[in-house]
Design a protein around this motif. Sequence first.
Motif, PDB file in Angstrom:
ATOM      1  N   ARG A 173       0.841  -1.206   0.000  1.00  0.00           N
ATOM      2  CA  ARG A 173       0.000   0.000   0.000  1.00  0.00           C
ATOM      3  C   ARG A 173       0.871   1.248   0.000  1.00  0.00           C
ATOM      4  NH1 ARG A 173      -0.606   1.309   5.665  1.00  0.00           N
ATOM      5  NH2 ARG A 173      -0.083  -0.475   7.004  1.00  0.00           N
ATOM      6  N   ARG A 174       0.231   2.364  -0.266  1.00  0.00           N
ATOM      7  CA  ARG A 174       0.944   3.628  -0.360  1.00  0.00           C
ATOM      8  C   ARG A 174       1.504   4.056   0.995  1.00  0.00           C
ATOM      9  NH1 ARG A 174      -0.360   6.572  -5.060  1.00  0.00           N
ATOM     10  NH2 ARG A 174      -2.134   5.718  -6.229  1.00  0.00           N
ATOM     11  N   VAL A 175       2.595   4.781   0.948  1.00  0.00           N
ATOM     12  CA  VAL A 175       3.078   5.442   2.159  1.00  0.00           C
ATOM     13  C   VAL A 175       2.288   6.731   2.332  1.00  0.00           C
ATOM     14  CG1 VAL A 175       5.377   4.441   1.950  1.00  0.00           C
ATOM     15  CG2 VAL A 175       4.908   6.681   0.926  1.00  0.00           C
ATOM     16  N   ALA A 176       2.290   7.244   3.566  1.00  0.00           N
ATOM     17  CA  ALA A 176       1.540   8.471   3.852  1.00  0.00           C
ATOM     18  C   ALA A 176       2.400   9.718   3.745  1.00  0.00           C
ATOM     19  CB  ALA A 176       0.937   8.392   5.260  1.00  0.00           C
ATOM     20  N   HIS A 177       3.729   9.537   3.749  1.00  0.00           N
ATOM     21  CA  HIS A 177       4.623  10.699   3.783  1.00  0.00           C
ATOM     22  C   HIS A 177       5.967  10.293   3.187  1.00  0.00           C
ATOM     23  CE1 HIS A 177       4.692  14.746   5.707  1.00  0.00           C
ATOM     24  NE2 HIS A 177       5.991  14.601   5.592  1.00  0.00           N
ATOM     25  N   HIS A 233       7.901  11.045  14.260  1.00  0.00           N
ATOM     26  CA  HIS A 233       7.092  12.139  14.798  1.00  0.00           C
ATOM     27  C   HIS A 233       5.885  12.406  13.894  1.00  0.00           C
ATOM     28  CE1 HIS A 233       5.953  15.959  16.601  1.00  0.00           C
ATOM     29  NE2 HIS A 233       6.012  16.507  15.401  1.00  0.00           N
ATOM     30  N   VAL A 234       6.120  12.475  12.596  1.00  0.00           N
ATOM     31  CA  VAL A 234       5.039  12.725  11.645  1.00  0.00           C
ATOM     32  C   VAL A 234       3.997  11.618  11.715  1.00  0.00           C
ATOM     33  CG1 VAL A 234       4.471  12.815   9.184  1.00  0.00           C
ATOM     34  CG2 VAL A 234       6.394  14.140  10.061  1.00  0.00           C
ATOM     35  N   LEU A 235       4.448  10.371  11.749  1.00  0.00           N
ATOM     36  CA  LEU A 235       3.529   9.236  11.779  1.00  0.00           C
ATOM     37  C   LEU A 235       2.707   9.222  13.064  1.00  0.00           C
ATOM     38  CD1 LEU A 235       5.808   6.442  10.280  1.00  0.00           C
ATOM     39  CD2 LEU A 235       3.897   7.601   9.154  1.00  0.00           C
ATOM     40  N   GLY A 236       3.309   9.710  14.155  1.00  0.00           N
ATOM     41  CA  GLY A 236       2.575   9.773  15.409  1.00  0.00           C
ATOM     42  C   GLY A 236       1.423  10.753  15.386  1.00  0.00           C
ATOM     43  N   GLU A 237       1.459  11.694  14.440  1.00  0.00           N
ATOM     44  CA  GLU A 237       0.395  12.690  14.310  1.00  0.00           C
ATOM     45  C   GLU A 237      -0.730  12.229  13.383  1.00  0.00           C
ATOM     46  OE1 GLU A 237       0.428  15.787  15.898  1.00  0.00           O
ATOM     47  OE2 GLU A 237       2.125  14.931  16.988  1.00  0.00           O
ATOM     48  N   LEU A 238      -0.502  11.114  12.673  1.00  0.00           N
ATOM     49  CA  LEU A 238      -1.494  10.626  11.710  1.00  0.00           C
ATOM     50  C   LEU A 238      -2.366   9.532  12.312  1.00  0.00           C
ATOM     51  CD1 LEU A 238       0.784  10.378   8.532  1.00  0.00           C
ATOM     52  CD2 LEU A 238      -0.724  12.259   9.189  1.00  0.00           C
ATOM     53  N   LYS A 239      -3.608   9.479  11.886  1.00  0.00           N
ATOM     54  CA  LYS A 239      -4.535   8.460  12.362  1.00  0.00           C
ATOM     55  C   LYS A 239      -4.463   7.239  11.460  1.00  0.00           C
ATOM     56  CE  LYS A 239      -7.849  11.763  14.308  1.00  0.00           C
ATOM     57  NZ  LYS A 239      -9.259  12.261  14.273  1.00  0.00           N
ATOM     58  N   PRO A 240      -4.686   6.043  12.023  1.00  0.00           N
ATOM     59  CA  PRO A 240      -4.734   4.834  11.191  1.00  0.00           C
ATOM     60  C   PRO A 240      -5.839   4.943  10.138  1.00  0.00           C
ATOM     61  CG  PRO A 240      -4.590   4.269  13.515  1.00  0.00           C
ATOM     62  CD  PRO A 240      -4.850   5.753  13.458  1.00  0.00           C
ATOM     63  N   VAL A 241      -5.613   4.318   9.001  1.00  0.00           N
ATOM     64  CA  VAL A 241      -6.592   4.289   7.918  1.00  0.00           C
ATOM     65  C   VAL A 241      -7.074   2.852   7.759  1.00  0.00           C
ATOM     66  CG1 VAL A 241      -7.007   4.726   5.478  1.00  0.00           C
ATOM     67  CG2 VAL A 241      -5.464   6.220   6.769  1.00  0.00           C
ATOM     68  N   HIS A 242      -8.383   2.639   7.962  1.00  0.00           N
ATOM     69  CA  HIS A 242      -8.963   1.293   7.901  1.00  0.00           C
ATOM     70  C   HIS A 242      -8.229   0.344   8.855  1.00  0.00           C
ATOM     71  CE1 HIS A 242     -11.252   2.747   4.525  1.00  0.00           C
ATOM     72  NE2 HIS A 242     -10.177   2.937   3.790  1.00  0.00           N
ATOM     73  N   GLY A 243      -7.869   0.881  10.012  1.00  0.00           N
ATOM     74  CA  GLY A 243      -7.210   0.059  11.025  1.00  0.00           C
ATOM     75  C   GLY A 243      -5.747  -0.217  10.775  1.00  0.00           C
ATOM     76  N   GLN A 244      -5.179   0.376   9.731  1.00  0.00           N
ATOM     77  CA  GLN A 244      -3.782   0.121   9.377  1.00  0.00           C
ATOM     78  C   GLN A 244      -2.920   1.325   9.732  1.00  0.00           C
ATOM     79  OE1 GLN A 244      -4.375  -0.838   5.165  1.00  0.00           O
ATOM     80  NE2 GLN A 244      -3.927  -2.976   5.631  1.00  0.00           N
ATOM     81  N   ALA A 245      -1.760   1.051  10.338  1.00  0.00           N
ATOM     82  CA  ALA A 245      -0.852   2.124  10.730  1.00  0.00           C
ATOM     83  C   ALA A 245      -0.262   2.793   9.491  1.00  0.00           C
ATOM     84  CB  ALA A 245       0.266   1.571  11.603  1.00  0.00           C
ATOM     85  N   PRO A 246      -0.195   4.121   9.460  1.00  0.00           N
ATOM     86  CA  PRO A 246       0.414   4.807   8.311  1.00  0.00           C
ATOM     87  C   PRO A 246       1.910   4.548   8.237  1.00  0.00           C
ATOM     88  CG  PRO A 246      -0.061   6.367  10.061  1.00  0.00           C
ATOM     89  CD  PRO A 246      -0.667   5.060  10.483  1.00  0.00           C
ATOM     90  N   ARG A 247       2.437   4.661   7.039  1.00  0.00           N
ATOM     91  CA  ARG A 247       3.856   4.399   6.800  1.00  0.00           C
ATOM     92  C   ARG A 247       4.506   5.613   6.150  1.00  0.00           C
ATOM     93  NH1 ARG A 247       3.073  -1.621   4.042  1.00  0.00           N
ATOM     94  NH2 ARG A 247       2.484  -2.724   5.968  1.00  0.00           N
ATOM     95  N   ALA A 248       5.818   5.697   6.303  1.00  0.00           N
ATOM     96  CA  ALA A 248       6.578   6.777   5.673  1.00  0.00           C
ATOM     97  C   ALA A 248       7.742   6.187   4.889  1.00  0.00           C
ATOM     98  CB  ALA A 248       7.095   7.759   6.715  1.00  0.00           C
ATOM     99  N   LEU A 249       8.121   6.896   3.833  1.00  0.00           N
ATOM    100  CA  LEU A 249       9.294   6.537   3.037  1.00  0.00           C
ATOM    101  C   LEU A 249      10.370   7.591   3.295  1.00  0.00           C
ATOM    102  CD1 LEU A 249       9.302   5.421  -0.695  1.00  0.00           C
ATOM    103  CD2 LEU A 249      11.018   6.988   0.184  1.00  0.00           C
ATOM    104  N   VAL A 250      11.555   7.141   3.660  1.00  0.00           N
ATOM    105  CA  VAL A 250      12.694   8.035   3.890  1.00  0.00           C
ATOM    106  C   VAL A 250      13.797   7.637   2.915  1.00  0.00           C
ATOM    107  CG1 VAL A 250      14.318   8.952   5.589  1.00  0.00           C
ATOM    108  CG2 VAL A 250      12.081   8.108   6.349  1.00  0.00           C
ATOM    109  N   TYR A 251      14.381   8.612   2.218  1.00  0.00           N
ATOM    110  CA  TYR A 251      15.431   8.265   1.267  1.00  0.00           C
ATOM    111  C   TYR A 251      16.552   9.307   1.284  1.00  0.00           C
ATOM    112  CZ  TYR A 251      14.261  11.874  -2.201  1.00  0.00           C
ATOM    113  OH  TYR A 251      14.069  13.063  -2.852  1.00  0.00           O
ATOM    114  N   GLY A 252      17.726   8.869   0.819  1.00  0.00           N
ATOM    115  CA  GLY A 252      18.878   9.767   0.724  1.00  0.00           C
ATOM    116  C   GLY A 252      19.785   9.369  -0.413  1.00  0.00           C
TER     117      GLY A 252
END
Length: 268
Positions: A173-177, A233-252
């Motif tokens: 599924r998509r990441v949220a951030h 920190h960002v993920l802690g501010e987001l609400k679960p979607v359909h019971g699933q924890a949001p995810r983030a992508l970090v890259y460098g």
Amino acid sequence: MEKAEHLPLVLALPAPGNGPVIDEEPLLRALAEVASPARLQVRPEGLCRVGRAGFFVALARAAELLLSGKARRVLVGAVDSLCDPGSLENLLAKGQLLCSSVREGILPGEGAGFVLLTRASMHRRDEPRAQGRILALALAKEPRHRYQSEPSLAEGLTSAFRQLHNHPVAGLRRVAHVLSCQTGETLWGHEFNRAYLRNAALMPEPLVGHLIAESLGDVGAGSGAIQIGHALHVLGELKPVHGQAPRALVYGCSDEGQVGAIIIERGT
């Protein structure tokens, strides 16, 4: 008295040639002093001198130690400074320092961060709750990096994003951030746009992201560790979607071509 734990350290550092030579011994001694009661173990392969993508390389080396059973926990860190006189002179000589005569340059910064990494199956109930989970990690190389003559086609970043998208768990599924370790220079924006469009199904819709240079400037090899903290920190501010924890992508992406990316979610 409880026996001190041997704790491997994997540390991301600036790439050679970017500024003054780093005296690593005082740094490692200082880290050993504050790591008590654990006893830090640092091997030559535990020092990742590849610049901005170094923290992701360090995570990969730490994962090898954990998966092989050679360690139960690994301390993974990253540290860099582009504010010292030698680094500033190096940036100025390369025409990369943002100033009155260079409008397409970087704003130097400095930073450091550390995470204590363990396998989920090895986490003990009497230990502090894990703050996050790294679901997937990808490494790649950009052949048309900053220090060669041809313009980047984002092959390295495209490959890293594609590896994450093809992961059996992280790519479902998509990441949220999206959190980037890059500077605000145009070349990095073009690179991300190309890689993003080739992996749009993994990305937030609409696109939501954060560029570390917007708040801290270019913190080089320290970027990845700091952006993981920001992601949690960002993920802690987001609400679960359909019971699933949001995810983030970090890259460098390092100037020399190393690329790294992860997908992370908050601990439960």
